[in-house]
Design a protein around this motif. Structure first.
Motif, short mmCIF file in Angstrom:
data_model
loop_
_atom_site.label_atom_id
_atom_site.label_comp_id
_atom_site.label_asym_id
_atom_site.label_seq_id
_atom_site.Cartn_x
_atom_site.Cartn_y
_atom_site.Cartn_z
N ARG A 698 0.85 -1.20 0.00
CA ARG A 698 0.00 0.00 0.00
C ARG A 698 0.88 1.24 0.00
NH1 ARG A 698 -5.52 -1.94 1.75
NH2 ARG A 698 -5.12 -4.10 2.20
N PRO A 699 0.41 2.30 -0.66
CA PRO A 699 1.23 3.51 -0.70
C PRO A 699 1.29 4.17 0.69
CG PRO A 699 -0.93 3.90 -1.68
CD PRO A 699 -0.85 2.44 -1.38
N GLY A 700 2.29 5.01 0.87
CA GLY A 700 2.34 5.81 2.10
C GLY A 700 2.92 5.07 3.28
N THR A 701 3.48 3.87 3.06
CA THR A 701 4.13 3.16 4.16
C THR A 701 5.64 3.37 4.05
OG1 THR A 701 4.32 1.14 2.86
CG2 THR A 701 2.34 1.38 4.18
N ARG A 702 6.33 3.03 5.13
CA ARG A 702 7.79 3.10 5.09
C ARG A 702 8.33 1.75 5.53
NH1 ARG A 702 10.22 7.87 8.47
NH2 ARG A 702 8.69 9.01 7.22
N LEU A 703 8.27 0.80 4.61
CA LEU A 703 8.70 -0.57 4.88
C LEU A 703 9.54 -1.00 3.69
CD1 LEU A 703 5.23 -1.95 6.04
CD2 LEU A 703 7.19 -1.56 7.54
N GLY A 704 10.74 -0.39 3.62
CA GLY A 704 11.59 -0.53 2.44
C GLY A 704 11.77 -1.96 1.97
N HIS A 705 12.15 -2.84 2.89
CA HIS A 705 12.43 -4.21 2.47
C HIS A 705 11.13 -4.99 2.24
CE1 HIS A 705 14.46 -7.98 1.97
NE2 HIS A 705 13.72 -8.52 2.92
N ALA A 706 10.18 -4.85 3.13
CA ALA A 706 8.93 -5.63 3.00
C ALA A 706 8.25 -5.34 1.67
CB ALA A 706 7.99 -5.32 4.16
N SER A 707 8.33 -4.10 1.21
CA SER A 707 7.62 -3.76 -0.02
C SER A 707 8.29 -4.35 -1.26
CB SER A 707 7.45 -2.24 -0.15
OG SER A 707 8.72 -1.65 -0.20
N THR A 708 9.51 -4.88 -1.12
CA THR A 708 10.15 -5.50 -2.30
C THR A 708 9.57 -6.87 -2.58
OG1 THR A 708 11.91 -6.49 -0.96
CG2 THR A 708 12.35 -4.30 -1.88
N ASP A 709 8.98 -7.51 -1.57
CA ASP A 709 8.34 -8.81 -1.77
C ASP A 709 7.08 -8.79 -0.92
OD1 ASP A 709 7.70 -11.39 -2.35
OD2 ASP A 709 9.31 -12.31 -1.17
N PRO A 710 6.07 -8.02 -1.38
CA PRO A 710 4.96 -7.67 -0.48
C PRO A 710 4.03 -8.81 -0.12
CG PRO A 710 4.54 -6.82 -2.70
CD PRO A 710 5.94 -7.38 -2.70
N GLY A 711 3.89 -9.81 -0.99
CA GLY A 711 2.89 -10.86 -0.73
C GLY A 711 1.50 -10.26 -0.79
N VAL A 712 0.50 -11.07 -0.45
CA VAL A 712 -0.88 -10.59 -0.50
C VAL A 712 -1.55 -10.79 0.86
CG1 VAL A 712 -1.20 -10.99 -2.96
CG2 VAL A 712 -1.71 -12.85 -1.35
N ASN A 713 -2.59 -9.99 1.09
CA ASN A 713 -3.30 -10.03 2.37
C ASN A 713 -4.38 -11.12 2.34
OD1 ASN A 713 -4.63 -9.60 4.75
ND2 ASN A 713 -5.46 -7.58 4.16
N VAL A 714 -4.11 -12.23 2.98
CA VAL A 714 -5.07 -13.34 2.99
C VAL A 714 -6.41 -12.91 3.57
CG1 VAL A 714 -4.29 -14.22 5.25
CG2 VAL A 714 -5.40 -15.78 3.65
N ASN A 715 -6.38 -11.96 4.49
CA ASN A 715 -7.63 -11.57 5.15
C ASN A 715 -8.55 -10.75 4.25
OD1 ASN A 715 -7.26 -12.94 7.55
ND2 ASN A 715 -5.91 -11.35 8.35
N GLN A 716 -8.04 -10.41 3.05
CA GLN A 716 -8.92 -9.75 2.09
C GLN A 716 -9.97 -10.72 1.55
OE1 GLN A 716 -8.82 -6.47 1.90
NE2 GLN A 716 -10.79 -6.90 0.96
N LEU A 717 -9.73 -12.00 1.74
CA LEU A 717 -10.70 -12.99 1.27
C LEU A 717 -11.91 -13.07 2.19
CD1 LEU A 717 -8.04 -15.66 0.31
CD2 LEU A 717 -9.44 -14.30 -1.28
#
Ligand SMILES: Nc1nc2c(c(=O)[nH]1)N[C@H]1C(S)=C(S)[C@@H](COP(=O)(O)OP(=O)(O)OC[C@H]3O[C@@H](n4cnc5c(=O)[nH]c(N)nc54)[C@H](O)[C@@H]3O)O[C@H]1N2
Ligand SMILES: Nc1nc2c(c(=O)[nH]1)N[C@H]1C(S)=C(S)[C@@H](COP(=O)(O)OP(=O)(O)OC[C@H]3O[C@@H](n4cnc5c(=O)[nH]c(N)nc54)[C@H](O)[C@@H]3O)O[C@H]1N2
Ligand code: SF4
Ligand SMILES: [Mo]
Length: 762
Positions: A698-717
């Motif tokens: 998501r935009p506006g975060t500061r998670l430099g490393h995590a955003s390189t391999d973000p994965g998906v939010n399972v709870n969106q299901l």
């Protein structure tokens, strides 16, 4: 020059003692503290990466305050001014319930999280409380509340002494255990087997824990309550019920026999997909073992019969006489527990004292379901005001609760939001004020929560390993100031919060006939407290009033803060010991085996006998090098097998045309996500597994490393509508999903769309 310092690890429930290597103010190494009385040198890869977690450059160093729509660095003064200005108008205009409070998991891993939120909540008087408990263990609290009259009286398996462990829906080889604080849980399971004991694991996946088991049963997700009810039935049918020493403390055995009469092994076998003979064998083994413990966690709680399953776990321990006996499941006695009161009837546990505004979910333990947070913000009703202002402490519900997209929008619509969080992440990015706590090396540590679930009674306290960096504020002070700012006392001395708690606690203690300080002068007692700051004085007070305490001089050998400080590797307080009937607080003073709300929910379980999923169901999983949503930003802890992939059985993959490594689309009631497939027979047929805590794009975060391999939010299901009705706990496991391979046509269309977009630029 490097030095070492001791620090209890706050990264999971095992609470291992660590020896940190420190260069200047930086933690450059961590190893297990061999002299720690509890963990005896154990460490896992997360603990070993303490320095990297602690020193993550993306951790916020100063408060952020939103100005002209943008979060900017600000002073602490500006930040707390903004909090007071943001919260108070909501309280004054719309009432206390218009201020929501969200408490996330790390509150049980910090001293501040234990000491201040209760004061904040009492001061605010809001009923809009949501915590990670309702996406986790609330069913266990409810079952304990109903059985024992105390939602916090949770029996813990005596791992070091049991002969037989029936482990359900837990994977301690990855999670290191939960509601069972045990450093080196894996070693304890191996020791159980080495001493001739047996381990049975019930899990739809062949986990690392399951691989250790003498018997692994890959149950159909969500059906544990049926299995356990059938085991209960067998104990009655085959006259294996033997309460032993529990007999005088238990009521309702005959009523229970009658209540489970429908749940024969033959009746549940198809739903659970476990042979009736095997179910009988499970019950017989449990009854025959010299000592045994049934222990269940996430996989049994975060399902639609979570409270019933949690209750049946204890029912089985009780009916086999294993509750409250060594080798069975016992109630720990922690050093900061309240002074034990004499045994006798108590007030009991009430459910549904109020309801949520929109969907009218009953409260449980003073909380509303985290699943209902979004609708409580975004939906107006005639019954009352929506939540206008939100205080989030150590919480990332955008990833950890159902339907993050809806919550994302809801948070954006708030008049005001403050996050106490070290990261600018999926949730805190919505805040108007972010208050960053210091990293763990700069914080003192005491496990108020986990010692009450520990497999051995012990007490350990570590002061901050590194002094507070200039410009930092301790999390205790942050939460004390936040409490003052939110409750109309902005600017008062934060020490006043601790002083108030000390005054109230001692004032109450001196009036209690069973208290060691009965009849004494609270002010004189307060003057005796030692400690460098408010939290330490409160810890001293709790230790001294507690079951092993010095009672302010009454028992001179007893615990005080000074004594604990003099034992930097901790003080062992011995193995778990039988405690009944003292912990019971039910109106009868007994274990109420078939509480009414449970009896009322059993017809729903009877109906589940005939339910079968039409298609695939989704479950979660954890990885040893991960922790919920907030550890994907540490390079040392990501990559390898720690990835957000969809585990799918080869037979299902073949039937659906899913190829290993290829993207798969998952569709659930709350939305769709696409994740790469990992074809594996480690998961049973008909079940797919995706880990939670991912989706860092998501935009506006500061998670430099995590955003390189973000994965998906399972709870969106999930759409947030599936709950265990008694506890309000979210159903996160056994959720129906539709799965389809992302076909080449779709892949081509996507790449064409991308090319089109890029064309004008090239
Ligand atoms: N699908 C699915 N969903 C799940 C689960 C599941 O098994 N499956 N598990 C559920 C469970 S068991 C839980 S407990 C929840 C967890 O849900 P949450 O508590 O919402 O999530 P966490 O990822 O634990 O992180 C909480 C936040 O605390 C911050 N934090 C870290 N350290 C500190 C600190 O020292 N102080 C403060 N103030 N903040 C800190 C992190 O940056 C993060 O923003 O997720 C639940 N969600
Ligand atoms: N490494 C790591 N450690 C952690 C965490 C983490 O995220 N990572 N999170 C921490 C937190 S907040 C918690 S609450 C604990 C949780 O600790 P555990 O409960 O041990 O958590 P999981 O590893 O998710 O294990 C749950 C197991 O239940 C299984 N399962 C799913 N559905 C069902 C079902 O219907 N029936 C049965 N019988 N089994 C089922 C899953 O396959 C999984 O193996 O872990 C804590 N420790
Ligand atoms: S097992 Fe848990 S407490 Fe122990 S070192 Fe690992 S993360 Fe820390
Ligand atoms: Mo949890």
């Amino acid at each position: 020059m490097s030095r070492t310092a001791l620090r209890i690890c706050p990264l999971c429930e095992a609470t291992c003692g660590l020896t940190l290597t420190i260069e200047g103010t930086r933690v450059t190494g961590a190893r297990g503290d061999r002299d720690d009385v509890f963990s005896e040198g154990f460490i896992c890869p997360k603990g070993a990466s303490f320095g990297a977690v602690d020193g993550d450059p993306d951790r916020l160093r100063t408060p952020l305050v939103r100005k002209d729509g943008e979060l900017r660095e600000a002073t602490w003064q500006e930040a707390f001014d903004a909090v007071a200005a943001g919260i108070r108008p909501a309280v004054e205009r719309y009432g206390a319930n218009s201020v929501g409070v969200v408490l996330g998991n790390p509150n049980v891993h910090t001293m501040a999280g234990a000491l201040y939120p209760p004061v904040l909540l009492a001061g605010l008087g809001t009923r809009s409380l949501f915590t990670a408990s309702t996406v986790d263990q609330m069913p266990k609290h409810v079952s304990s509340g109903l059985l024992y009259g105390d939602a916090l009286a949770i029996p813990v398996p005596d791992l070091d002494h049991t002969d037989h462990l029936l482990l359900i829906g837990a994977n301690p080889l990855e999670s290191n255990g939960s509601l069972c604080t045990a450093p080196d849980f894996p070693g304890k399971l191996k020791a159980l087997k080495a001493r001739g004991g047996t381990l049975t694991v019930i899990d739809p996946r062949r986990t690392r824990t399951a691989k250790l088991a003498d018997r692994h049963l890959a149950i159909r997700p969500g059906t544990d309550a049926l299995l356990l009810a059938a085991m209960t039935y067998v104990l009655f049918e085959e006259e294996l019920v033997d309460l032993g020493g529990l007999t005088p403390h238990v009521q309702g055995v005959e009523e229970l026999r009658d209540a489970v009469r429908h749940f024969t092994p033959e009746a549940v076998t198809a739903a659970c997909d476990i042979d009736a003979d095997v179910i009988r064998a499970l019950a017989r083994e449990l009854a025959a073992a010299p000592t045994a413990a049934v222990y269940a966690r996430i996989g049994s709680c975060t399902v639609s019969h979570g409270t019933l399953a949690s209750w049946l776990v204890d029912v089985l321990n009780i009916l086999t006489g294993n509750l409250d006996r060594p080798g069975g499941a016992l109630f720990p006695q922690s050093a900061t527990d309240k002074t034990p009161r004499p045994a006798g009837p108590g007030r009991g546990f009430q459910l549904a004292r109020w309801h949520s505004r929109v969907s009218e979910h009953p409260e449980a333990k003073g909380e509303l379901p985290l699943s209902a947070l979004a609708e409580e913000i975004d939906t107006a009703t005639p019954e009352g005001e929506p939540i206008r202002a939100l205080i989030a402490i150590a919480a990332n519900p955008v990833l950890s609760a159902p339907d993050g997209d809806r919550l994302d929008k809801a948070l954006d619509s708030l008049d005001f939001m403050v996050s106490v969080d070290p990261y600018l992440n999926e949730t805190s990015r919505h805040a108007h004020v972010v208050l960053p706590p210091p990293p763990p090396s700069q914080s003192a540590h005491y496990d108020f929560a986990f010692n009450t679930f520990a497999v051995r009674n012990q007490v350990r306290y570590t002061r901050a390993a590194v002094p507070l960096e200039p410009g930092r504020m301790s999390e205790s002070e942050i939460l004390a100031r936040l409490t003052l700012a939110a409750t109309g006392m902005h600017g008062a001395d934060p020490a006043a919060v601790d002083a108030l708690v000390v005054q109230q606690t001692l004032g109450k203690a001196v009036k209690e006939p069973h208290s060691p300080v009965h009849g004494r002068d609270p002010e004189e007692l307060a003057e005796q407290l030692t400690g460098e700051n408010g939290p330490e004085r409160r810890l001293d007070m709790m230790l001294r009033l507690g079951p092993y305490g010095d009672g302010f001089g009454v028992r001179p050998d007893g615990l005080t803060l000074e004594k604990v400080l003099a034992h930097p590797h901790g003080i062992d307080l011995g193995p778990l010991r039988p405690r009944l009937p003292q912990p019971l607080k039910t109106p009868s003073g007994k274990i109420e085996l078939l509480p009414q709300p449970i009896a009322d929910d059993l017809p729903r379980l009877t109906r589940a006998l005939d339910e079968r999923p039409d298609g695939l169901v989704l479950i979660g999983r954890r990885h040893l090098r991960s922790n919920n949503s907030w550890m994907h930003n540490v390079p040392a802890l990501t990559g390898g097998t720690n990835r957000c992939t969809l585990h799918i059985h080869p037979a299902d993959a073949e039937r659906l045309g899913v190829r290993d490594g290829a993207p798969v689309r998952l569709k659930g009631a709350g939305g769709e996500v696409t994740a790469p497939a990992e074809v594996t027979d480690g998961v049973r047929q008909g079940v797919v597994s995706l880990p939670h805590g991912w989706g860092h794009n998501r935009p506006g975060t500061r998670l430099g490393h995590a955003s390189t391999d973000p994965g998906v939010n399972v709870n969106q299901l999930l759409d947030g509508s599936l709950l265990d009705p008694l506890s309000g706990n979210a159903v996160l496991n056994g959720v129906p999903v539709e799965i389809s391979p992302v076909t080449e046509a779709v892949t081509e269309a996507v790449s064409e769309a991308v090319t089109e977009k890029l064309t004008p630029l090239t």
